[in-house]
Design a protein around this motif. Structure first.
Motif, short mmCIF file in Angstrom:
data_model
loop_
_atom_site.label_atom_id
_atom_site.label_comp_id
_atom_site.label_asym_id
_atom_site.label_seq_id
_atom_site.Cartn_x
_atom_site.Cartn_y
_atom_site.Cartn_z
N THR A 41 0.82 -1.21 0.00
CA THR A 41 0.00 0.00 0.00
C THR A 41 0.85 1.26 0.00
O THR A 41 0.38 2.33 -0.40
N GLY A 42 2.11 1.15 0.41
CA GLY A 42 2.98 2.31 0.40
C GLY A 42 3.25 2.84 -0.99
O GLY A 42 3.49 4.03 -1.18
N VAL A 43 3.22 1.98 -2.00
CA VAL A 43 3.52 2.41 -3.36
C VAL A 43 2.46 3.37 -3.89
O VAL A 43 2.72 4.17 -4.79
N ILE A 44 1.27 3.34 -3.29
CA ILE A 44 0.17 4.16 -3.79
C ILE A 44 0.52 5.64 -3.73
O ILE A 44 0.37 6.38 -4.71
N ALA A 45 0.98 6.09 -2.57
CA ALA A 45 1.25 7.51 -2.40
C ALA A 45 2.46 7.97 -3.18
O ALA A 45 2.53 9.12 -3.59
N ALA A 46 3.43 7.08 -3.42
CA ALA A 46 4.70 7.49 -4.00
C ALA A 46 4.73 7.41 -5.52
O ALA A 46 5.38 8.23 -6.16
N TYR A 47 4.05 6.42 -6.12
CA TYR A 47 4.25 6.19 -7.55
C TYR A 47 2.97 6.08 -8.37
O TYR A 47 2.97 6.42 -9.55
N VAL A 48 1.90 5.59 -7.80
CA VAL A 48 0.74 5.19 -8.59
C VAL A 48 -0.24 6.34 -8.78
O VAL A 48 -0.45 7.15 -7.88
N GLU A 49 -0.85 6.39 -9.94
CA GLU A 49 -1.78 7.47 -10.27
C GLU A 49 -3.20 7.16 -9.82
O GLU A 49 -3.89 8.01 -9.28
N THR A 50 -3.67 5.93 -10.07
CA THR A 50 -5.03 5.56 -9.71
C THR A 50 -5.03 4.24 -8.96
O THR A 50 -4.08 3.47 -9.03
N VAL A 51 -6.12 3.99 -8.22
CA VAL A 51 -6.20 2.83 -7.34
C VAL A 51 -7.55 2.15 -7.51
O VAL A 51 -8.58 2.81 -7.62
N ALA A 52 -7.53 0.82 -7.54
CA ALA A 52 -8.75 0.03 -7.45
C ALA A 52 -8.63 -0.87 -6.23
O ALA A 52 -7.66 -1.61 -6.10
N CYS A 53 -9.56 -0.76 -5.31
CA CYS A 53 -9.59 -1.61 -4.12
C CYS A 53 -10.58 -2.74 -4.39
O CYS A 53 -11.76 -2.48 -4.60
N LEU A 54 -10.09 -3.96 -4.36
CA LEU A 54 -10.89 -5.09 -4.82
C LEU A 54 -10.97 -6.16 -3.76
O LEU A 54 -9.95 -6.67 -3.27
N ASN A 55 -12.20 -6.51 -3.40
CA ASN A 55 -12.46 -7.65 -2.53
C ASN A 55 -13.81 -8.24 -2.94
O ASN A 55 -14.83 -8.04 -2.30
N GLY A 56 -13.79 -8.93 -4.07
CA GLY A 56 -15.03 -9.43 -4.66
C GLY A 56 -15.73 -8.34 -5.45
O GLY A 56 -16.07 -8.52 -6.61
N LYS A 57 -15.93 -7.19 -4.84
CA LYS A 57 -16.47 -6.02 -5.50
C LYS A 57 -15.39 -4.96 -5.61
O LYS A 57 -14.45 -4.93 -4.82
N LEU A 58 -15.55 -4.08 -6.61
CA LEU A 58 -14.61 -2.98 -6.79
C LEU A 58 -15.07 -1.82 -5.92
O LEU A 58 -16.07 -1.18 -6.19
N PHE A 59 -14.32 -1.57 -4.84
CA PHE A 59 -14.73 -0.55 -3.88
C PHE A 59 -14.41 0.85 -4.34
O PHE A 59 -15.07 1.79 -3.94
N TYR A 60 -13.36 0.98 -5.15
CA TYR A 60 -12.96 2.33 -5.54
C TYR A 60 -12.14 2.26 -6.81
O TYR A 60 -11.37 1.34 -7.02
#
Length: 249
Positions: free
Chosen positions: A195-214
């Motif tokens: 999860t640390g890579v999100i703030a430093a490198y990644v542009e968009t995020v998909a949170c997935l646990n059966g359903k796509l939360f975001y």
């Protein structure tokens, strides 16, 4: 306007009548850098296999480069979770990358295939190692070679499944910086637990646990992590990935 490389509309997947993915809507455009995060068993790898056409949806529509996944995956590079291989098998780095241009059992490699393999090795900084045995390389170097194999397809979309799971933190940072440069030429979808890579490198995020939360900008997306992991999550980042998790209540 960016070209649309992937679109999923109301996609469901069932294994033995048990839903693994439910009503997934997702769009990936050119030069996107998307991280897919979530708990084990949440369907992240299944999502990548859907895009590759290796898993068929129970219902819903999937388009890859405007075509079916089976037709569109010729423009897709895929780096699976690294699995053990026979360290004694005598194969050179160049030949590993050339396998990314495989066209069939009885079709020989052409000059353009060899040129594409060389270019891919150069892009990941591994061309000087082309004549080395793959088993002689470090884990991080091997991962770069496998990444070059995925890029040798003249990739428009790169799918990565836990690409830094087996390498040390310094190598992880180096690989993320390489991916940041590559996304200027292609779209990247990366499954990760980091999860640390999100703030430093990644542009968009998909949170997935059966359903796509975001699905959207990484700015503010960390608030959604607790919905996915079902426990409190706190993240701190100062230019490089750092992560802190509170105890479960």
């Amino acid at each position: 306007m960016s070209a649309e490389l992937v679109r999923l509309r109301d996609v469901w997947v069932h294994y033995d009548q048990v839903p693994v993915l439910e009503s997934i809507d997702l769009v990936v455009e050119e030069n996107d850098f998307l991280a897919v995060i979530g708990p084990n068993g949440g369907g992240k790898t299944t999502l990548l296999k859907l895009i590759l056409g290796l898993v068929q949806p129970t219902r819903g529509e999937i388009l890859v480069c405007g075509r079916s996944p089976e037709e569109g995956r010729c423009s897709v590079g895929y780096l699976a979770q690294q699995s053990p291989f026979d360290a004694q098998f005598p194969i050179h780095v160049f030949d590993v990358v050339l396998m990314g241009r495989y066209r069939g059992l009885f079709r020989r490699y052409k000059k353009e295939d060899r040129r594409a393999a060389e270019e891919a090795l150069e892009r990941v900084g591994m061309l000087p190692f082309a004549k080395r045995q793959i088993s002689e390389l470090s884990g991080g170097q091997q991962q770069r070679v496998f990444l070059a194999r995925a890029l040798a397809r003249q990739t428009r979309l790169l799918l990565l499944d836990e690409p830094t799971a087996s390498v040390d933190p310094k190598t992880q940072q180096s690989l993320y910086e390489l991916l940041s440069r590559l996304r200027e030429q292609m779209a990247i979808v990366m499954v990760t637990h980091d999860t640390g890579v999100i703030a430093a490198y990644v542009e968009t995020v998909a949170c997935l646990n059966g359903k796509l939360f975001y699905h959207g900008s990484s700015e503010g997306s960390l608030e959604k992590l607790e919905d996915v992991y079902q426990c409190p999550v706190e993240l701190i980042a100062h230019g490089h990935p750092h992560r802190v998790f509170r105890e479960h209540e």
